[in-house]
Design a protein around this motif. Structure first.
Motif, PDB file in Angstrom:
ATOM      1  N   ARG A 413       0.863  -1.178   0.000  1.00 52.40           N
ATOM      2  CA  ARG A 413       0.000   0.000   0.000  1.00 52.40           C
ATOM      3  C   ARG A 413       0.903   1.233   0.000  1.00 52.40           C
ATOM      4  N   TRP A 414       0.353   2.403  -0.346  1.00 53.87           N
ATOM      5  CA  TRP A 414       1.159   3.611  -0.463  1.00 53.87           C
ATOM      6  C   TRP A 414       0.501   4.784   0.261  1.00 53.87           C
ATOM      7  N   TRP A 415       1.365   5.724   0.661  1.00 56.06           N
ATOM      8  CA  TRP A 415       0.880   6.925   1.349  1.00 56.06           C
ATOM      9  C   TRP A 415       1.832   8.086   1.071  1.00 56.06           C
ATOM     10  N   ASN A 416       1.297   9.300   0.967  1.00 59.47           N
ATOM     11  CA  ASN A 416       2.115  10.503   1.088  1.00 59.47           C
ATOM     12  C   ASN A 416       1.312  11.551   1.848  1.00 59.47           C
ATOM     13  N   ALA A 417       1.958  12.693   2.143  1.00 60.20           N
ATOM     14  CA  ALA A 417       1.344  13.676   3.043  1.00 60.20           C
ATOM     15  C   ALA A 417       0.129  14.378   2.450  1.00 60.20           C
ATOM     16  N   ALA A 418      -0.160  14.145   1.175  1.00 62.67           N
ATOM     17  CA  ALA A 418      -1.321  14.779   0.547  1.00 62.67           C
ATOM     18  C   ALA A 418      -2.612  13.999   0.759  1.00 62.67           C
ATOM     19  N   VAL A 419      -2.516  12.776   1.322  1.00 59.27           N
ATOM     20  CA  VAL A 419      -3.699  11.940   1.503  1.00 59.27           C
ATOM     21  C   VAL A 419      -3.781  11.470   2.956  1.00 59.27           C
ATOM     22  N   PRO A 420      -5.001  11.245   3.459  1.00 55.96           N
ATOM     23  CA  PRO A 420      -5.136  10.869   4.871  1.00 55.96           C
ATOM     24  C   PRO A 420      -4.896   9.395   5.168  1.00 55.96           C
ATOM     25  N   HIS A 421      -5.076   8.522   4.160  1.00 51.44           N
ATOM     26  CA  HIS A 421      -5.005   7.086   4.424  1.00 51.44           C
ATOM     27  C   HIS A 421      -4.127   6.378   3.395  1.00 51.44           C
ATOM     28  N   LEU A 422      -3.821   5.115   3.654  1.00 50.82           N
ATOM     29  CA  LEU A 422      -3.089   4.299   2.699  1.00 50.82           C
ATOM     30  C   LEU A 422      -3.913   4.110   1.425  1.00 50.82           C
ATOM     31  N   SER A 423      -3.218   4.050   0.289  1.00 53.97           N
ATOM     32  CA  SER A 423      -3.877   3.886  -1.000  1.00 53.97           C
ATOM     33  C   SER A 423      -3.415   2.600  -1.675  1.00 53.97           C
ATOM     34  N   ALA A 424      -4.211   2.132  -2.616  1.00 55.29           N
ATOM     35  CA  ALA A 424      -3.892   0.873  -3.288  1.00 55.29           C
ATOM     36  C   ALA A 424      -2.780   1.021  -4.313  1.00 55.29           C
ATOM     37  N   GLY A 425      -2.519   2.232  -4.808  1.00 52.30           N
ATOM     38  CA  GLY A 425      -1.495   2.442  -5.825  1.00 52.30           C
ATOM     39  C   GLY A 425      -0.585   3.600  -5.488  1.00 52.30           C
ATOM     40  N   PRO A 426       0.578   3.686  -6.144  1.00 53.28           N
ATOM     41  CA  PRO A 426       1.564   4.734  -5.845  1.00 53.28           C
ATOM     42  C   PRO A 426       1.286   6.057  -6.537  1.00 53.28           C
ATOM     43  N   ASP A 427       0.243   6.127  -7.376  1.00 53.72           N
ATOM     44  CA  ASP A 427      -0.057   7.359  -8.104  1.00 53.72           C
ATOM     45  C   ASP A 427      -0.869   8.286  -7.201  1.00 53.72           C
ATOM     46  N   LEU A 428      -0.167   9.000  -6.320  1.00 55.13           N
ATOM     47  CA  LEU A 428      -0.817   9.812  -5.307  1.00 55.13           C
ATOM     48  C   LEU A 428      -0.796  11.290  -5.695  1.00 55.13           C
ATOM     49  N   PRO A 429      -1.755  12.078  -5.218  1.00 52.95           N
ATOM     50  CA  PRO A 429      -1.754  13.511  -5.526  1.00 52.95           C
ATOM     51  C   PRO A 429      -0.587  14.223  -4.847  1.00 52.95           C
ATOM     52  N   ASP A 430      -0.192  15.351  -5.438  1.00 54.11           N
ATOM     53  CA  ASP A 430       0.857  16.183  -4.845  1.00 54.11           C
ATOM     54  C   ASP A 430       0.197  17.133  -3.846  1.00 54.11           C
ATOM     55  N   LEU A 431       1.030  17.834  -3.061  1.00 48.68           N
ATOM     56  CA  LEU A 431       0.484  18.820  -2.141  1.00 48.68           C
ATOM     57  C   LEU A 431      -0.160  19.958  -2.924  1.00 48.68           C
ATOM     58  N   SER A 432      -1.243  20.474  -2.404  1.00 51.19           N
ATOM     59  CA  SER A 432      -1.964  21.547  -3.085  1.00 51.19           C
ATOM     60  C   SER A 432      -1.154  22.837  -3.065  1.00 51.19           C
ATOM     61  N   ASP A 433      -1.482  23.734  -3.972  1.00 54.39           N
ATOM     62  CA  ASP A 433      -0.852  25.051  -4.031  1.00 54.39           C
ATOM     63  C   ASP A 433      -1.193  25.813  -2.750  1.00 54.39           C
ATOM     64  N   PRO A 434      -0.180  26.217  -1.952  1.00 50.99           N
ATOM     65  CA  PRO A 434      -0.472  26.919  -0.702  1.00 50.99           C
ATOM     66  C   PRO A 434      -1.173  28.253  -0.928  1.00 50.99           C
ATOM     67  N   GLY A 435      -1.082  28.787  -2.155  1.00 50.20           N
ATOM     68  CA  GLY A 435      -1.769  30.029  -2.441  1.00 50.20           C
ATOM     69  C   GLY A 435      -3.279  29.891  -2.369  1.00 50.20           C
ATOM     70  N   LEU A 436      -3.783  28.654  -2.447  1.00 54.03           N
ATOM     71  CA  LEU A 436      -5.218  28.404  -2.393  1.00 54.03           C
ATOM     72  C   LEU A 436      -5.708  28.170  -0.976  1.00 54.03           C
ATOM     73  N   ALA A 437      -4.794  28.021  -0.028  1.00 53.69           N
ATOM     74  CA  ALA A 437      -5.182  27.678   1.338  1.00 53.69           C
ATOM     75  C   ALA A 437      -5.635  28.917   2.111  1.00 53.69           C
TER      76      ALA A 437
END
Length: 457
Positions: A413-437
């Motif tokens: 399983r895979w995880w990065n800081a852009a998602v809350p839980h483990l995912s089935a694949g390594p194609d994970l989203p990147d961190l959002s643009d901080p300008g939108l926060a």
């Protein structure tokens, strides 16, 4: 200084598994390659690494003016325990039992106490040491009691004026906070450490702070970390007045004795300076005043070492050294006795304690030196293995976005800081643009920029 700088250094993570036979060899080789493996060097000779940081959250309840985190830190999710357990296994693979694992962040106390208890138990099970790195705000007596019962070994409190704590206008005033934190630890069996960032706003108070630390027998380890442009903080490069020499001299003034920072080494001399003292009743004496004797003892202990797990078995090696070199052991024992006796009237006023004093000279994120990175003794656990702390700080966003693989009974399983839980694949989203926060989710440089934009409009 850019927040993301993946090409600043050729130093790469050490990999998820250690493939050699000698765990000390990589660090020893790095130090030899830059001419830092001298007679007083302890790194790579007695241990494979000084410590490894395990970042359990990017969240923090302060906004330090010299913070090393990313502007995107508050937009990240905390790693699941399964990810952190996998990183602990990687740390153990590389450095074996005995290594110190720093539970850090952000501030780790923002995680559930049950999560930290689980991590302490796993670190203890693997035969490693655990250290809680915290600003102390949420580290109550009850909180620390639970962690101590779960196996926590050390607690390191970071307190200084860069944190801009409300109601405090000097380092001297912050001693109220430091005393309170010490009280929280009494009777828990925890080794107490204090970290202080040395910057333009407190360099004049450094000697007074060092004297305060000298007079705290409960404190086993004192770290002074020189200002460096490493992350999101609004302060930039350090003033010319802050150098290794000026900091060492100021600390010696506070301890009211020479500290002999050039006797024993812990890694690269441009990165770290180390001293060891005995204290009692408001007095201190350097243990490292006999340079040639100290370095002979280091060599003798190295020859006597028969440990196979990466870290020297100090008691066993001391016994072996004493049998093989009784005259050297006698000289070392007499030297230590003389150091204690030199405490004089202090012996009547308080207990005798040993205290370690460190000066840390972290590099700016856009001024990394490859030889120092390759011989780094302070590592960070990443998705791809341990990495030099200064390199990690320079590349922080890249590592937050990197997929972290966790192998389980049902497959990877895979995880990065852009998602809350483990995912089935390594194609994970990147961190959002901080300008939108929203503004409340931003800190440091990004928060200051947004505020300026708001003021202009």
């Amino acid at each position: 200084m850019k927040d993301t700088a993946p090409t600043l250094s050729s130093v790469k993570p050490a990999g998820r598994k250690f493939t050699g036979t000698d765990r000390r060899a990589p660090l020893r080789g790095g130090l030899q390659g830059c001419g830092e493996y001298g007679a007083g060097q302890t790194a790579g000779r007695f241990y494979p690494i000084a410590c490894v940081a395990l970042e359990v959250t990017q969240r923090c309840n302060l906004d330090c003016t010299l913070c090393y985190l990313s502007d995107r830190a508050e937009m990240t999710y905390d790693p699941p325990l399964s990810v952190l357990f996998a990183r602990l296994a990687t740390i153990h693979s590389h450095y074996g039992p005995g290594v110190s694992v720093q539970l850090t962040g952000g501030d780790p106390t923002l995680r559930k106490v049950e999560d930290l208890e689980a991590l302490c138990r796993e670190i203890r099970r693997l035969g490693m040491r655990s250290c809680l790195m915290t600003n102390g705000i949420r580290a109550s007596r009850a909180f620390l009691t639970r962690l101590a019962a779960a196996g926590l070994d050390d607690v390191a409190f970071h307190v200084d004026m860069t944190q801009e704590r409300k109601g405090f206008n000097s380092e001297t005033e912050l001693n109220v906070v430091r005393r309170a934190y010490i009280r929280h630890t009494r009777g828990l069996g925890l080794r107490v450490l204090f970290n202080t960032t040395v910057f333009g706003g407190n360099i004049a108070e450094l000697s007074a702070l060092a004297r305060f630390m000298r007079d705290r027998p409960e404190v086993a380890f004192v770290s002074f970390q020189m200002q460096a442009d490493t992350g999101r903080g609004v302060l930039r490069g350090r003033p010319d007045a802050i150098t290794q020499d000026s900091v060492m001299r100021a600390v010696e003034v506070g301890y009211e004795t020479p500290l002999h920072f050039d006797t024993a080494a812990v890694g690269h001399a441009k990165c770290n300076r180390y001293a060891s003292v005995v204290t009692a009743g408001g007095r201190a004496v350097s243990v490292l005043s006999a340079k040639r004797l100290t370095q002979k003892v280091i060599a003798a202990l190295s020859r006597a070492d028969q440990s196979t797990d990466g870290h020297i078995d100090t008691r066993d090696s001391v016994r072996r050294m004493a049998r093989r070199n009784p005259f050297l052991a006698l000289r070392a024992g007499l030297h230590l006795l003389k150091c204690v006796l030199r405490l004089g009237r202090g012996l009547l006023r308080g207990p005798v304690r040993r205290q370690s004093v460190f000066i840390h000279n972290f590099m700016a994120a856009d001024a990394l030196e490859d030889d120092r990175c390759a011989s780094c003794v302070f590592m960070v656990a990443t998705a791809n293995g341990p990495l030099s702390m200064c390199v990690h700080n320079a590349q922080r966003d890249m590592h937050l976005a990197a997929p972290d693989r966790v192998d389980g009974s049902s497959g990877p399983r895979w995880w990065n800081a852009a998602v809350p839980h483990l995912s089935a694949g390594p194609d994970l989203p990147d961190l959002s643009d901080p300008g939108l926060a929203p503004l409340k989710r931003l800190k440091g440089q990004m928060r200051a920029t947004r505020r300026n934009q708001k003021d202009v409009s």
